[in-house]
Enzyme design. Structure first.
Site, mmCIF file in Angstrom:
data_model
loop_
_atom_site.group_PDB
_atom_site.id
_atom_site.type_symbol
_atom_site.label_atom_id
_atom_site.label_comp_id
_atom_site.label_asym_id
_atom_site.label_seq_id
_atom_site.Cartn_x
_atom_site.Cartn_y
_atom_site.Cartn_z
ATOM 1 N N CYS A 56 73.899 53.148 2.733
ATOM 2 C CA CYS A 56 74.265 52.092 3.611
ATOM 3 C C CYS A 56 75.318 52.664 4.453
ATOM 4 C CB CYS A 56 74.674 50.994 2.900
ATOM 5 S SG CYS A 56 75.715 49.678 3.867
ATOM 6 N N CYS A 105 78.482 50.683 4.729
ATOM 7 C CA CYS A 105 79.281 50.703 3.389
ATOM 8 C C CYS A 105 80.186 51.912 3.288
ATOM 9 C CB CYS A 105 78.116 50.628 2.297
ATOM 10 S SG CYS A 105 77.306 49.432 2.170
#
Length: 101
Positions: free
Chosen positions: A30, A33
């Site tokens: 991600c 993230c």
């Protein structure tokens, strides 16, 4: 204090503390993230008054499901074992710290 890797085995121990707990739900793949992760690390190092943990949603799907994680990164603040604040998506460090107050 460093970031704690949270899993099913240590979850109860980590959230049942008298300190505010910040949990970062993330995945290695991600992009947002990866933007939030260093900020969470900085908060953990500079603020020993908080417990800071990370949960990899790919490795801990049961914990992700328990928190109804539908999008990541998702930041959750817990106090006394209860969720008091949560936010989905990348956030600047100041906003993450504000969640802990």
């Amino acid at each position: 204090m460093s970031v704690v890797s949270v899993n099913k085995a240590n979850f109860e121990q980590i959230i049942n503390t008298d300190k505010p707990v910040l949990i970062d739900f993330y995945a290695d793949w991600c992009g947002p993230c990866r933007m939030v992760s260093p900020l969470v690390d900085e908060i953990a190092e500079a603020n020993p008054q908080y417990v800071v943990g990370k949960i990899n949603v790919d490795n801990e799907p049961e914990l992700a499901a328990a928190f109804a994680v539908s999008s990541i990164p998702m930041l959750v603040v817990m106090k006394g074992g209860k969720v008091v604040s949560q936010a989905v998506g990348a956030r600047p460090k100041a906003q993450i710290l504000e969640m802990l107050k």
